[in-house]
Write a protein that holds these residues in place. Structure first.
Motif, short mmCIF file in Angstrom:
data_model
loop_
_atom_site.label_atom_id
_atom_site.label_comp_id
_atom_site.label_asym_id
_atom_site.label_seq_id
_atom_site.Cartn_x
_atom_site.Cartn_y
_atom_site.Cartn_z
N TYR A 150 0.86 -1.18 0.00
CA TYR A 150 0.00 0.00 0.00
C TYR A 150 0.90 1.24 0.00
O TYR A 150 1.52 1.58 1.01
CB TYR A 150 -0.92 -0.01 1.22
N MET A 198 -8.33 -2.60 1.80
CA MET A 198 -7.71 -3.06 3.04
C MET A 198 -8.08 -4.50 3.33
O MET A 198 -7.25 -5.26 3.85
CB MET A 198 -8.08 -2.14 4.20
N LYS A 232 2.77 -1.35 4.44
CA LYS A 232 2.21 0.00 4.38
C LYS A 232 3.38 0.96 4.27
O LYS A 232 4.24 1.01 5.14
CB LYS A 232 1.39 0.31 5.62
N ASP A 252 -3.58 7.88 5.27
CA ASP A 252 -2.38 7.26 5.83
C ASP A 252 -2.64 6.67 7.21
O ASP A 252 -2.20 5.55 7.51
CB ASP A 252 -1.23 8.28 5.89
N LEU A 278 -4.84 3.55 6.99
CA LEU A 278 -4.17 2.42 6.34
C LEU A 278 -3.24 1.68 7.29
O LEU A 278 -3.23 0.44 7.31
CB LEU A 278 -3.38 2.91 5.12
N ILE A 279 -2.43 2.39 8.06
CA ILE A 279 -1.46 1.70 8.90
C ILE A 279 -2.17 0.83 9.93
O ILE A 279 -1.75 -0.30 10.22
CB ILE A 279 -0.49 2.69 9.59
#
Length: 368
Positions: A6, A74, A85, A93, A96-97
């Motif tokens: 990602y 995801m 990631k 951001d 996502l993490i």
């Protein structure tokens, strides 16, 4: 192994300096048998400024920058053996993490790949609840594209189990000497986007040098500079596509590298542009930063400047013969020691070494 990556963009370098880094390393991993799936958001007009079509060595999913699309991509992390990631995706951001690591399979390697480690660490130092800092204990490792021991030690102090730099490098199939192109004719060229933590240093190392040498010609490429006041002997080129980088580097008498503030302070962080210029056998002038000699030898393979006056002095004394000699020496060095083939071999060894010994995960609460 299947890698779900990602990141910001594999297909476009528009406002995305990490593109060639991603391409170089991931293509090498694909050649070693990894199945690469790269997820990038449709953001910042990157898809309207693509440098490449989706390559045959990776599956690329471009998803809308919406919450619904984010959830869908995801969820696909669950199918991978390695979940990465990267920093600086630009949208979602924080989500996502947390989200991809929660969805990743327990056996999978959980990796944060920081392509701007100095800046990320600065953010985390003042924000104990920073999403990356919160994620570190559950990650198998952090990879960075620079920083050396200062970054490694800082990440470990923040809670990372392991941090390994994987430096930028040369892709000799993409960056190599080409004939000069009159569009890029000048004495000194600089390529980089206008960013707050770079602008001051560009003013000093590039624009100040141009002001000191009004009879010499200067060229600046990259996004954002069109509204910047510059000396009369500086031309602005705008976005330079990756396919044009070789001509951009080969045509001028010399090219300039200027690190961003955070990278210059930490050192050991050669930008992608350093290896692209060396790969084109360009004579490179770089601002001074600790660790440069690990990559190129000053005065033999690169010229190092402490300020704009040094840049002007280097340029004033530079002959075409010496420029060619420095450029050729740099090309020989990076082909020998700093290729993406070597970086791919390094990452392959890291992944194989860590496979099967992932960290013990804490039970996840509700998914992000």
């Amino acid at each position: 192994m299947k890698i779900a990556f990602y990141g910001s963009s594999l297909l476009s370098s528009y406002w995305n300096g990490a593109a060639t880094y991603y391409r170089g390393i991931l293509r090498e991993l694909a050649a070693r048998g990894y199945a690469i799936h790269f997820y990038e958001p449709d953001a910042f007009d990157r898809q309207q400024h693509r440098d490449i079509d989706p390559p045959d060595w990776a599956t690329v999913t471009v998803y809308p920058a919406t919450v619904e699309a984010l959830g869908r991509v995801m969820d696909e992390a669950a199918d991978a053996d390695v979940v990465v990631k990267a920093s600086g995706v630009g949208v979602f951001d924080d989500e996502l993490i947390a989200g991809v690591m929660q969805r990743a399979a327990p056996h999978a390697l959980h990796i944060f790949w920081d392509v701007d480690a100095a800046a990320t660490l600065d953010e985390m130092r003042v924000a104990p609840q920073h999403p990356v800092r919160q994620a570190l204990p559950g990650l198998d490792l952090v990879l960075t594209y620079g920083g050396g021991d200062p970054v490694v030690n800082a990440y470990r102090e923040m809670g990372a189990r392991e941090c390994i730099p994987v430096y930028n490098a040369l892709d000799p199939a993409s960056h190599f000497p080409v004939p000069p192109d009159p569009r890029f004719a000048c004495d000194l060229a600089f390529l980089g986007n206008r960013l707050p933590d770079r602008e001051r240093r560009v003013e000093e190392y590039f624009l100040h040098a141009a002001a000191l040498l009004p009879d010499r010609s200067f060229l600046i490429g990259g996004n954002g500079w069109d509204s910047k006041a510059m000396p009369a002997n500086v031309r602005h080129r705008g976005h330079v596509y990756t396919a044009e980088h070789n001509a951009f580097n080969c045509t001028p008498l010399a090219v300039l590298n200027v690190a961003r503030d955070s990278m210059a302070q930490v050192g050991f962080s050669p930008a992608t542009r350093v290896f692209e210029a060396a790969g084109a056998a360009a004579c490179l002038i770089t601002d001074a930063w600790e660790g440069i000699e690990l990559f190129l030898t000053p005065n033999e393979e690169v010229l190092v400047a402490r300020d704009g006056q040094d840049v002007a002095d280097h340029l004033a004394a530079l002959t075409p013969e010496r420029a060619r000699s420095i450029g050729q020496a740099a090309l020989d060095r990076v082909k020998r020691e700093h290729s993406y083939a070597l970086r791919g071999e390094q990452v392959d060894a890291i992944l194989r070494d860590h496979a099967g010994r992932t960290v013990t995960r804490q039970p996840q609460m509700e998914r992000a």
